[in-house]
Scaffold this active site. Structure first.
Site, PDB file in Angstrom:
ATOM      1  N   SER A  19       0.840  -1.204   0.000  1.00  0.00           N
ATOM      2  CA  SER A  19       0.000   0.000   0.000  1.00  0.00           C
ATOM      3  C   SER A  19       0.872   1.250   0.000  1.00  0.00           C
ATOM      4  CB  SER A  19      -0.932   0.011   1.218  1.00  0.00           C
ATOM      5  OG  SER A  19      -1.888  -1.025   1.142  1.00  0.00           O
ATOM      6  N   ALA A  35      -5.032  -0.699  -2.549  1.00  0.00           N
ATOM      7  CA  ALA A  35      -4.211  -0.278  -1.421  1.00  0.00           C
ATOM      8  C   ALA A  35      -5.107   0.202  -0.277  1.00  0.00           C
ATOM      9  CB  ALA A  35      -3.263   0.841  -1.847  1.00  0.00           C
ATOM     10  N   LYS A  36      -4.643  -0.021   0.953  1.00  0.00           N
ATOM     11  CA  LYS A  36      -5.409   0.379   2.127  1.00  0.00           C
ATOM     12  C   LYS A  36      -4.889   1.753   2.562  1.00  0.00           C
ATOM     13  CE  LYS A  36      -7.388  -2.076   6.102  1.00  0.00           C
ATOM     14  NZ  LYS A  36      -8.659  -2.462   5.476  1.00  0.00           N
ATOM     15  N   VAL A  37      -5.386   2.777   1.901  1.00  0.00           N
ATOM     16  CA  VAL A  37      -4.896   4.147   2.069  1.00  0.00           C
ATOM     17  C   VAL A  37      -5.883   4.959   2.911  1.00  0.00           C
ATOM     18  CG1 VAL A  37      -4.258   6.262   0.835  1.00  0.00           C
ATOM     19  CG2 VAL A  37      -3.638   4.034  -0.097  1.00  0.00           C
ATOM     20  N   TYR A  81     -10.730   6.080   2.760  1.00  0.00           N
ATOM     21  CA  TYR A  81     -11.816   5.636   3.628  1.00  0.00           C
ATOM     22  C   TYR A  81     -12.836   6.730   3.945  1.00  0.00           C
ATOM     23  CZ  TYR A  81     -10.257   0.910   4.004  1.00  0.00           C
ATOM     24  OH  TYR A  81      -9.967  -0.394   3.688  1.00  0.00           O
TER      25      TYR A  81
END
Length: 296
Positions: free
Chosen positions: A65, A153-155, A159
């Site tokens: 990420s 990607a966990k950005v 969120y």
């Protein structure tokens, strides 16, 4: 919910410090622009001791990420895993949710970060969406377009999209939201992956417009071991409405069944669904009550 107190420690840039003493950079891109990456892991108290489920996979994804958004990642993942276990011990936690966060240093320009910091926190947290079957609705908020963002990607900033969708659902009296992709197909819930059951098969949206969840992949592997067919295909709202049952999955939510979608109640009793069987298998897996290699 209070996630820490005067005695809570976090891991920050190589040291264990009290959360109340950590401070914050008010001129960092992470605070101003959401320029950061994070992960969510769960630790379980098993008969063999404390176990962080799929720790290596989660930290590898954290690294990827960061690479996707040009955020430096100078750390060794094995060291971070060891520090995560030490953090649990420092906070006297056995079953916990673990949150690593990589954030940038001071920089008010819209340029790639030259340096980064890492924080790891842990706290007791039950299933994110609770234990009861969910009432969900189709959101008016659309899933981010893959050509405008690295949706795999966990950005952090990504969120905001999830917050808008889930908040809308809660305001309308539901528990969670289902989001459509740019072509009008079902993508996922605000922060969980979706599976539906129809005629003794499971269906789930394919990669491309969804977040490739680690729990999602675990469900697929469990199904292989149980000889349950899983079909990855584009799903419409009608597919979800006409399903026999459905469930969501994610590290925070684990496996949780859906009672109704957009006011349409599933007729199949949850306890007799494939999803319920997977839920039971998943719980045994994370608690090390069954051997993983045997299952898959």
């Amino acid at each position: 919910m209070q996630y820490y107190n005067q005695e809570t420690y976090i891991y920050l840039d190589g040291d264990f410090v009290k959360a109340t003493d950590a401070g914050i950079d008010l001129f960092g891109q992470s605070l101003h622009y959401g320029y950061g990456a994070f992960e969510g892991l769960r630790a379980y108290s098993t008969h063999h001791g404390i176990r962080i489920f799929k720790a290596e996979e989660h930290f590898i994804r954290l690294q990827r990420s960061c690479e996707a958004i040009n955020l430096p990642y100078p750390w060794d993942n094995q060291v971070l895993i060891e520090k995560s276990y030490a953090l649990l011990e420092a906070n006297n936690l056995r079953s916990a949710y673990i949150r690593p966060l990589v954030f940038s240093g001071s920089n008010m320009h819209l340029t790639s970060a030259k340096d980064a910091h890492i924080m790891i926190a842990a706290w007791e947290w039950g299933p994110y969406l609770g234990q009861n079957l969910l009432r969900v609705c189709t959101s008016k908020v659309q899933r981010l377009h893959p050509k405008s963002f690295h949706i795999e990607a966990k950005v952090s900033g990504q969120y905001i999209n999830a917050i808008l969708a889930s908040s809308e659902a809660i305001r309308e009296g539901y528990d969670e939201a289902l989001m459509l992709d740019h072509d009008g197909f079902l993508a996922q819930a605000s922060s969980e992956n979706l599976f539906i059951e129809k005629d003794l098969k499971l269906y789930t949206p394919p990669l491309g417009n969804i977040f490739p969840g680690i729990t999602r992949q675990t469900v697929i592997e469990l199904c292989k071991g149980l000889n349950i067919d899983v079909v990855e295909k584009k799903l419409t709202i009608q597919d979800v409405h006409e399903a026999d049952s459905a469930f969501l999955c994610g590290t925070a939510a684990e496996i949780i069944g859906i009672k109704e979608v957009d006011g349409i109640i599933y007729k199949e009793d949850w306890e007799h669904t494939i999803g319920a069987s997977i839920q039971r298998k998943y719980k045994k897996l994370v608690l090390e009550e069954e051997n993983y290699e045997v299952i898959i």
